[in-house]
Design a protein around this motif. Structure first.
Motif, PDB file in Angstrom:
ATOM      1  N   PRO A  44     -82.786   9.338  29.922  1.00 23.22           N
ATOM      2  CA  PRO A  44     -82.113  10.658  30.122  1.00 23.22           C
ATOM      3  C   PRO A  44     -81.529  11.166  28.696  1.00 23.22           C
ATOM      4  N   ILE A  45     -81.422  12.671  28.867  1.00 21.86           N
ATOM      5  CA  ILE A  45     -81.131  13.144  27.369  1.00 21.86           C
ATOM      6  C   ILE A  45     -79.686  13.510  26.875  1.00 21.86           C
ATOM      7  N   SER A  46     -79.491  13.571  26.018  1.00 19.82           N
ATOM      8  CA  SER A  46     -78.137  13.794  25.525  1.00 19.82           C
ATOM      9  C   SER A  46     -78.285  15.084  24.389  1.00 19.82           C
ATOM     10  N   GLY A  47     -78.952  16.085  24.550  1.00 18.88           N
ATOM     11  CA  GLY A  47     -79.097  16.906  23.184  1.00 18.88           C
ATOM     12  C   GLY A  47     -78.238  18.066  23.140  1.00 18.88           C
ATOM     13  N   GLY A  48     -78.495  18.735  22.033  1.00 21.37           N
ATOM     14  CA  GLY A  48     -77.308  20.006  22.006  1.00 21.37           C
ATOM     15  C   GLY A  48     -76.238  19.646  21.328  1.00 21.37           C
TER      16      GLY A  48
END
Lengths: 154, 78
Positions: free
Chosen positions: B74-78
């Motif tokens: 699962p991503i956690s970008g930005g």
């Protein structure tokens, strides 16, 4: 690592992002509205510590392809757009530095605001990117995990 | 050999960012990866997406020597 076309510029960059320079690139005589969004690390944490930096990690080729899918989708939805800039930093990003910069230019402001909002939201949901929260004495992966979706589906 | 890319927490759990495996399907590649990397990787894989050559696909998809399988937690970008 930059992939520049006449009106689209997407990049995954290990170097500091210069939002002013990116905004100047997006300014063109035909477009009267320029919207810039900068995402910067904030001190609040998912781990109950004061964050002093974020460390971003991705696979640049994969991430740039997904950035391009975001700009392509924005153009499909707002055909009048001028320039689109989507840059995301990797590596350590200190407080007050930009982790991500979105710039959209357009003949008029409505499309520039709407498309810029779409671009940052779609970027955060569709580009593979992971961040560690760094505090004095430790670090851990952010617990903000989301499943990756396609920009077209947003 | 099929390339396996391990990103973010998957890289950390596996201890490598890129590896090579022999297998006929994505499932076979992932089974071999579990055997090589162990428990921590198994936990990350359980919540991860798996892409083939940059696109989402099913885990019974066939793979060949030129293919690249990517494990995306699962991503956690930005």
């Amino acid at each position: 690592m930059a992939a520049e076309r006449a009106l689209d510029w997407v990049a995954i960059s290990p170097d500091p992002l210069d939002a002013g320079a990116l905004e100047r690139w997006a300014r063109r005589p035909a477009y009267g509205a320029v919207v810039t969004f900068c995402g910067t690390p904030r001190t609040s944490s998912t781990h109950d510590h004061d964050v002093v930096a974020l460390e971003y990690e991705t696979e640049p080729t994969l991430a740039e392809a997904r950035l391009r899918a975001v700009s392509d989708e924005a153009r499909r939805r707002w055909p009048e757009l001028g320039a689109i800039v989507l840059h995301h930093r990797v590596g350590s990003v200190a407080l007050l530095e930009s982790a991500v910069v979105v710039v959209v230019s357009s003949p008029h402001r409505d499309a520039a605001f709407d498309a810029a909002r779409f671009c940052i939201d779609a970027l955060k949901r569709s580009v593979p990117m992971w961040k560690r929260e760094v505090w004095v004495g430790g670090s851990a992966w952010s617990e903000e995990g989301q499943t990756i979706v396609s920009a077209r589906d947003l | 050999m099929t390339t396996l890319l391990l990103l973010g927490p998957a890289r950390e759990a596996a201890g490598v960012a890129r590896d090579e495996f022999v297998g006929a399907t994505i499932d076979e590649i992932l089974d071999a990866a579990i055997a090589r990397y162990g428990e921590a990787f198994t936990r990350v894989l359980a919540v991860s997406q798996v892409w083939l050559n940059g696109e989402a696909t099913s885990r019974d998809a066939p793979v060949g020597p030129q293919d690249e399988v990517v494990v995306l937690p699962p991503i956690s970008g930005g």
